[in-house]
Scaffold this active site. Structure first.
Site, PDB file in Angstrom:
ATOM      1  N   GLY A 230       4.521  -8.620  -7.974  1.00 44.00           N
ATOM      2  CA  GLY A 230       3.893  -9.921  -7.774  1.00 44.00           C
ATOM      3  C   GLY A 230       2.841 -10.183  -8.836  1.00 44.00           C
TER       4      GLY A 230
ATOM      5  N   SER B 190       6.380 -12.740 -11.230  1.00 44.60           N
ATOM      6  CA  SER B 190       5.139 -12.029 -11.547  1.00 44.60           C
ATOM      7  C   SER B 190       4.362 -12.684 -12.682  1.00 44.60           C
ATOM      8  CB  SER B 190       5.447 -10.574 -11.920  1.00 44.60           C
ATOM      9  OG  SER B 190       5.974  -9.863 -10.826  1.00 44.60           O
TER      10      SER B 190
ATOM     11  N   GLY C  38      -1.267  -6.758 -15.402  1.00 45.33           N
ATOM     12  CA  GLY C  38      -2.515  -6.818 -16.158  1.00 45.33           C
ATOM     13  C   GLY C  38      -3.664  -6.087 -15.496  1.00 45.33           C
ATOM     14  N   PHE C  39      -3.393  -5.443 -14.335  1.00 42.47           N
ATOM     15  CA  PHE C  39      -4.404  -4.672 -13.614  1.00 42.47           C
ATOM     16  C   PHE C  39      -3.866  -3.269 -13.378  1.00 42.47           C
ATOM     17  CE2 PHE C  39      -5.254  -9.059 -12.759  1.00 42.47           C
ATOM     18  CZ  PHE C  39      -6.633  -9.170 -12.617  1.00 42.47           C
TER      19      PHE C  39
ATOM     20  N   ASN D  74       5.209  -5.168 -16.111  1.00 46.72           N
ATOM     21  CA  ASN D  74       4.621  -6.506 -16.179  1.00 46.72           C
ATOM     22  C   ASN D  74       3.407  -6.548 -15.273  1.00 46.72           C
ATOM     23  OD1 ASN D  74       3.929  -9.201 -16.205  1.00 46.72           O
ATOM     24  ND2 ASN D  74       5.654  -9.871 -14.969  1.00 46.72           N
TER      25      ASN D  74
ATOM     26  N   HIS E 190       8.757  -1.271 -13.024  1.00 45.50           N
ATOM     27  CA  HIS E 190       9.920  -1.839 -12.344  1.00 45.50           C
ATOM     28  C   HIS E 190      11.146  -0.947 -12.519  1.00 45.50           C
ATOM     29  CE1 HIS E 190       8.437  -6.289 -12.206  1.00 45.50           C
ATOM     30  NE2 HIS E 190       7.448  -5.432 -12.061  1.00 45.50           N
TER      31      HIS E 190
ATOM     32  N   GLY F 296      -0.848 -11.623 -10.701  1.00 47.64           N
ATOM     33  CA  GLY F 296      -2.282 -11.837 -10.565  1.00 47.64           C
ATOM     34  C   GLY F 296      -3.123 -10.658 -10.135  1.00 47.64           C
TER      35      GLY F 296
ATOM     36  N   GLU G 225      14.311  -1.836 -11.691  1.00 52.30           N
ATOM     37  CA  GLU G 225      15.581  -2.561 -11.588  1.00 52.30           C
ATOM     38  C   GLU G 225      16.200  -2.950 -12.915  1.00 52.30           C
ATOM     39  OE1 GLU G 225      13.063  -5.971 -12.613  1.00 52.30           O
ATOM     40  OE2 GLU G 225      12.778  -4.041 -11.662  1.00 52.30           O
TER      41      GLU G 225
ATOM     42  N   CYS H 299       4.755  -2.003  -8.786  1.00 47.39           N
ATOM     43  CA  CYS H 299       3.908  -2.987  -9.464  1.00 47.39           C
ATOM     44  C   CYS H 299       2.759  -3.433  -8.549  1.00 47.39           C
ATOM     45  CB  CYS H 299       4.771  -4.152  -9.938  1.00 47.39           C
ATOM     46  SG  CYS H 299       4.013  -5.133 -11.250  1.00 47.39           S
ATOM     47  N   LEU H 300       2.753  -4.682  -8.093  1.00 47.23           N
ATOM     48  CA  LEU H 300       1.705  -5.121  -7.179  1.00 47.23           C
ATOM     49  C   LEU H 300       1.760  -4.309  -5.889  1.00 47.23           C
ATOM     50  CD1 LEU H 300      -0.531  -7.413  -6.843  1.00 47.23           C
ATOM     51  CD2 LEU H 300       1.133  -8.486  -5.338  1.00 47.23           C
TER      52      LEU H 300
ATOM     53  N   GLN I  18      -0.248  -1.340  -6.252  1.00 48.77           N
ATOM     54  CA  GLN I  18      -1.664  -1.678  -6.135  1.00 48.77           C
ATOM     55  C   GLN I  18      -2.067  -1.930  -4.683  1.00 48.77           C
ATOM     56  OE1 GLN I  18      -1.691  -5.021  -8.789  1.00 48.77           O
ATOM     57  NE2 GLN I  18      -1.424  -3.749 -10.616  1.00 48.77           N
TER      58      GLN I  18
END
Length: 486
Positions: free
Chosen positions: A284, A81, A355-356, A353, A438, A286, A440, A311-312, A315
């Site tokens: 993931g 990530s 940034g969006f 982790n 996360h 970005g 885990e 996480c991603l 999103q």
């Protein structure tokens, strides 16, 4: 040495600087750090930090961010990530317990992806003090050795407190770290020429290229002395690899999932052909808006099979529902992010982790009778719903529900207690849920381990799948040595 220092003090300013520099280099060469090359970190706004190289020689460009974890630096370094980013560790000394390649978070199952035999996805590493001589019975090499061997540029000896404060005040931004270029104008030109994180699809750089299987028989034995035996496989799950961590794969296998890990852009029709019991959407790197191939497939899968995203992946579910994403000022990265579960009213200390983040009001209008009678989304100081602080719902003890045009009712389930951003949602008219963090604990606390159990309960058809005692669940995966018999 005293005479040398005295003669240095008597010299001209320029000669004094040269002699002190030479003397410092020779003194450093007698320590465990040995001699090292100079290094520089330049931010997009022109702020420069000077230090020493503690990794590979070279130049790297990426988004400079910070991670507040106190340990787990190797898991951070190998987390896919972090693709495209230069990571600053806020804890002052990094590397003191060395590394064991068995702890790598690069996902298993692909040739060359086992035990860290691949270059980490992050662009660079920034630390205050790098330990070159670790002490730990599991350590097989030092972190600087690993970074140099894998070609990761790293810098130490800078004031990371000042850097983190600067990023907190001015936001995460592009930066360049180099051990070979020191001209600020040249570095600035290289920085300006590099692509921005926003709009760039980094997922395709870290996803697997072809599908592979994974189950409990593939689990590493390096933690067998502490980990409880995995559950028998009873659910078939397809995992969308958007940069999945090894800890996530292992967590799913341990609760009883037989996995088929597929590339990030695998068509929904191909996934459904496997007739899975569930689909997992991984973490993931970005900008999520740049990963349209994934959330377009998620839109076709929702309602057909139970889905869990982190996480991603969270999103991706949100974008599939037509939501808006926002770039956070400096993101959430570390193992100490407090999140409130609005359903159980339990606080979870989480590993994050990203940034969006999801703009929760963009999912739809509130359903008052399911939102404590509230009919309008809370607004920020500028009066716009997009900047509303979701701690409004924390104070009221309510998990609000919106009416979404695509998937019906969607509930806000988790809120970040530091900044009030959305941390989790649950689709009430389709079997799907997701969190922004996360579960885990690689690295990080185990408070959120219950989410793996919740996914199994969702696939079993349990309507109250999120109502779990997290204190009991997080201990279920471990064994504890018994007291010796006298």
């Amino acid at each position: 040495m005293a005479a040398e220092l005295a003669s240095t003090c008597d010299a001209s300013p320029s000669a004094r600087r040269a002699r002190v520099s030479d003397l410092a280099a020779r003194m450093l060469s007698k320590t465990s750090k040995q001699s090292s090359d100079p290094a520089i970190l330049l931010l997009a706004d022109g702020t420069a930090f000077y230090g020493r190289s503690c990794g590979a020689a070279g130049t790297a460009v990426g988004e400079v961010c910070f991670n507040t974890s106190l340990e787990g630096y190797f898991e951070v370094v190998t987390d896919p990530s972090y693709a495209g980013q230069i990571v600053t560790m806020t804890y002052p000394q990094i590397g003191n317990y060395g590394i064991d390649l068995a702890d790598t978070q690069t996902a298993p199952g692909m040739p060359g992806r086992h035990l860290g035999n691949v270059k980490p996805a992050l662009r660079g590493l920034v630390v205050h003090d790098m330990c070159h001589v670790p002490s730990n019975w599991r350590s097989t090499m030092s972190l600087p050795e690993y970074l140099e061997e894998r070609g990761v540029v790293a810098i130490e000896g800078i004031d990371t407190r000042a850097l983190v404060r600067h990023l907190r005040d001015n936001g995460a931004q592009k930066g360049i770290v180099s051990t070979e270029v020191f001209d600020l104008a040249e570095l600035a030109h290289m920085l300006d020429s590099a692509p921005d994180l926003v709009g760039t699809n980094l997922v395709q750089t870290v996803s697997c290229k072809e599908a592979y299987g994974y189950d409990a028989s593939s689990l590493s034995q390096n933690r067998a002395f502490a980990a409880a035996a995995p559950a028998n496989a009873r659910k078939k799950v397809v995992v969308y690899d958007c940069g999945v961590k090894r800890g996530i794969i292992e967590g799913l296998a341990r609760v009883g999932c037989e996995l088929l890990v597929v590339p990030w852009d695998t068509p929904a029709s191909e996934v459904l052909k496997h007739r899975p019991d569930g689909v997992f959407l991984s973490n993931g790197p970005g900008d999520p808006d740049a990963v349209e191939e994934t959330y377009a497939q998620v839109q076709r899968i929702i309602g057909k099979v139970p889905i869990f995203g982190i996480c991603l992946g969270h999103q991706m579910i949100s974008l599939a529902a037509g939501a808006t994403m926002e770039k956070l000022a400096y993101g959430h990265r570390g193992g100490n992010q407090p999140v409130l579960n609005l359903l159980t009213h339990r606080v979870e200390i989480t590993a994050q982790n990203h940034g969006f983040g999801l703009v929760f009001p963009s999912l739809g209008e509130l359903v008052p009778e399911l939102s404590g009678g509230v009919s309008e989304h809370p607004c920020g100081s500028d009066g716009t719903p997009a900047t509303g602080d979701l701690r409004f719902w924390v104070e009221r003890g309510v998990a609000p529900v919106v009416s979404n045009e695509r998937f019906g009712r969607i509930r806000l389930t988790h809120v970040n207690l530091n900044d009030g951003t959305a941390e989790g949602i649950q689709l009430l008219d389709a079997p799907a849920f997701s969190v922004q963090y996360h579960p885990e604990a690689a690295p990080g606390p185990t408070d959120a381990h219950y989410l793996f159990t919740a996914f199994m309960r969702l696939m079993d058809g349990d309507r109250d799948y999120l109502d779990i005692d997290i204190a009991k669940d997080r201990l279920a995966g471990w064994t504890f040595a018994e007291e010796p018999v006298a």
